[in-house]
Scaffold this motif. Structure first.
Motif, PDB file in Angstrom:
ATOM      1  N   ALA A  43      74.248  36.048  14.764  1.00 23.56           N
ATOM      2  CA  ALA A  43      73.328  35.246  15.568  1.00 23.56           C
ATOM      3  C   ALA A  43      74.110  34.173  16.318  1.00 23.56           C
ATOM      4  N   ARG A  44      75.427  34.255  16.240  1.00 30.65           N
ATOM      5  CA  ARG A  44      76.272  33.265  16.899  1.00 30.65           C
ATOM      6  C   ARG A  44      76.070  33.342  18.413  1.00 30.65           C
ATOM      7  N   GLY A  45      75.789  32.208  19.008  1.00 28.36           N
ATOM      8  CA  GLY A  45      75.572  32.155  20.449  1.00 28.36           C
ATOM      9  C   GLY A  45      74.140  32.438  20.868  1.00 28.36           C
ATOM     10  N   ALA A  46      73.238  32.636  19.887  1.00 30.24           N
ATOM     11  CA  ALA A  46      71.837  32.884  20.233  1.00 30.24           C
ATOM     12  C   ALA A  46      71.229  31.633  20.854  1.00 30.24           C
ATOM     13  N   ARG A  47      70.495  31.824  21.919  1.00 27.83           N
ATOM     14  CA  ARG A  47      69.851  30.711  22.617  1.00 27.83           C
ATOM     15  C   ARG A  47      68.402  30.591  22.150  1.00 27.83           C
ATOM     16  N   VAL A  48      67.944  29.370  21.892  1.00 28.82           N
ATOM     17  CA  VAL A  48      66.567  29.119  21.475  1.00 28.82           C
ATOM     18  C   VAL A  48      65.865  28.371  22.595  1.00 28.82           C
ATOM     19  N   ARG A  49      64.741  28.923  23.024  1.00 28.05           N
ATOM     20  CA  ARG A  49      63.959  28.313  24.114  1.00 28.05           C
ATOM     21  C   ARG A  49      62.480  28.407  23.787  1.00 28.05           C
ATOM     22  N   TRP A  50      61.707  27.518  24.385  1.00 26.30           N
ATOM     23  CA  TRP A  50      60.256  27.617  24.303  1.00 26.30           C
ATOM     24  C   TRP A  50      59.794  28.643  25.315  1.00 26.30           C
ATOM     25  N   ALA A  51      58.773  29.396  24.967  1.00 27.67           N
ATOM     26  CA  ALA A  51      58.232  30.406  25.879  1.00 27.67           C
ATOM     27  C   ALA A  51      57.710  29.736  27.142  1.00 27.67           C
ATOM     28  N   ARG A  52      57.694  30.487  28.214  1.00 24.27           N
ATOM     29  CA  ARG A  52      57.327  29.961  29.539  1.00 24.27           C
ATOM     30  C   ARG A  52      56.000  29.202  29.514  1.00 24.27           C
ATOM     31  N   GLU A  53      54.999  29.738  28.815  1.00 28.06           N
ATOM     32  CA  GLU A  53      53.694  29.079  28.835  1.00 28.06           C
ATOM     33  C   GLU A  53      53.679  27.770  28.044  1.00 28.06           C
ATOM     34  N   GLN A  54      54.710  27.516  27.238  1.00 27.09           N
ATOM     35  CA  GLN A  54      54.791  26.281  26.471  1.00 27.09           C
ATOM     36  C   GLN A  54      55.545  25.187  27.229  1.00 27.09           C
ATOM     37  N   ALA A  55      56.237  25.564  28.276  1.00 24.44           N
ATOM     38  CA  ALA A  55      57.044  24.605  29.022  1.00 24.44           C
ATOM     39  C   ALA A  55      56.148  23.717  29.884  1.00 24.44           C
ATOM     40  N   ALA A  56      56.479  22.454  29.946  1.00 23.62           N
ATOM     41  CA  ALA A  56      55.686  21.508  30.734  1.00 23.62           C
ATOM     42  C   ALA A  56      56.023  21.583  32.224  1.00 23.62           C
ATOM     43  N   LEU A  63      69.265  22.901  21.427  1.00 24.41           N
ATOM     44  CA  LEU A  63      70.507  23.064  20.674  1.00 24.41           C
ATOM     45  C   LEU A  63      70.333  22.779  19.181  1.00 24.41           C
ATOM     46  N   LEU A  64      69.468  21.834  18.829  1.00 23.64           N
ATOM     47  CA  LEU A  64      69.236  21.549  17.415  1.00 23.64           C
ATOM     48  C   LEU A  64      68.574  22.740  16.719  1.00 23.64           C
ATOM     49  N   LEU A  65      67.611  23.349  17.404  1.00 25.41           N
ATOM     50  CA  LEU A  65      66.959  24.518  16.818  1.00 25.41           C
ATOM     51  C   LEU A  65      67.910  25.719  16.771  1.00 25.41           C
ATOM     52  N   GLU A  66      68.830  25.802  17.718  1.00 25.17           N
ATOM     53  CA  GLU A  66      69.840  26.863  17.678  1.00 25.17           C
ATOM     54  C   GLU A  66      70.694  26.729  16.426  1.00 25.17           C
ATOM     55  N   ASP A  67      71.092  25.500  16.102  1.00 31.93           N
ATOM     56  CA  ASP A  67      71.879  25.260  14.890  1.00 31.93           C
ATOM     57  C   ASP A  67      71.079  25.624  13.642  1.00 31.93           C
ATOM     58  N   GLU A  68      69.796  25.248  13.618  1.00 35.85           N
ATOM     59  CA  GLU A  68      68.938  25.568  12.472  1.00 35.85           C
ATOM     60  C   GLU A  68      68.822  27.082  12.297  1.00 35.85           C
ATOM     61  N   PHE A  69      68.603  27.793  13.408  1.00 37.38           N
ATOM     62  CA  PHE A  69      68.469  29.253  13.344  1.00 37.38           C
ATOM     63  C   PHE A  69      69.754  29.875  12.810  1.00 37.38           C
ATOM     64  N   LEU A  70      70.883  29.469  13.363  1.00 34.57           N
ATOM     65  CA  LEU A  70      72.162  30.042  12.942  1.00 34.57           C
ATOM     66  C   LEU A  70      72.447  29.738  11.470  1.00 34.57           C
ATOM     67  N   ASP A  71      72.188  28.511  11.036  1.00 31.83           N
ATOM     68  CA  ASP A  71      72.426  28.147   9.633  1.00 31.83           C
ATOM     69  C   ASP A  71      71.579  28.997   8.690  1.00 31.83           C
ATOM     70  N   ALA A  72      70.284  29.120   8.992  1.00 35.15           N
ATOM     71  CA  ALA A  72      69.399  29.910   8.131  1.00 35.15           C
ATOM     72  C   ALA A  72      69.788  31.383   8.149  1.00 35.15           C
ATOM     73  N   PHE A  73      70.185  31.888   9.303  1.00 39.04           N
ATOM     74  CA  PHE A  73      70.604  33.281   9.427  1.00 39.04           C
ATOM     75  C   PHE A  73      71.840  33.545   8.576  1.00 39.04           C
TER      76      PHE A  73
END
Length: 127
Positions: A82-95, A105-115
C-alpha cells in the motif's frame, strides 16, 4: 455434469484476487454515508489490471475508517503493498474543485500503518 451456457453479456467478470496476480493499493477514496464512512480502495496488479474493493466502516471518524479498510484489504490476500497509496475524499464530499486534488497525508499514513500491521500479523500466523 451440466455445462454452463456461454456468457453473452458485454461485461467481463472482474479478475479475482488470487495467487497468480499480486495487487497493490493505488488510491483510497472516502465518502460519508450517514454515520458511516464508505471506503473504496483502488487496486492495480502487475499485469495492469484494476479492481476496486469497497467497505463501509462502522464509524464516521475518517481515521478509524481508513484503518478498518486497510485491515479489510490486507486480509484479502495477494495484496502486497500500500506504499504510495493516495487517500482522497470522493468528489461529492469535496467542498470545492480544489478539494478534489487535495490528498490527506495523515490518513495516508494511517492507512499504510494499519495495512502493514495487518500484513505482519498474517505473516506471523503463517510461521
Amino acid at each position: 455434469m451440466a455445462r454452463r451456457p456461454p456468457r453473452t453479456g458485454k461485461r467481463a467478470d472482474p479478475e479475482p484476487i488470487r495467487a497468480t496476480s499480486m495487487w497493490r493499493v493505488d488510491q483510497v477514496f472516502l465518502a460519508r454515508s450517514g454515520v458511516r464512512t464508505e471506503v473504496i480502495s483502488s487496486l492495480v496488479n502487475d499485469h495492469g489490471g484494476l479492481r476496486n474493493l469497497s467497505v463501509v466502516a462502522p464509524t464516521e471518524d475518517p481515521r478509524e475508517a481508513v484503518r478498518h479498510a486497510a485491515r479489510f484489504v490486507a486480509g484479502k490476500g495477494n495484496v502486497s503493498s500500500a506504499r504510495g497509496a493516495r487517500v482522497r475524499w470522493a468528489r461529492e464530499q469535496a467542498a470545492s474543485e480544489q478539494d478534489n486534488l487535495v490528498r490527506d497525508l495523515l490518513l495516508e499514513d494511517e492507512f499504510l500503518d494499519a495495512f502493514e500491521e495487518t500484513l505482519q500479523e498474517i505473516r506471523d500466523r503463517m510461521r
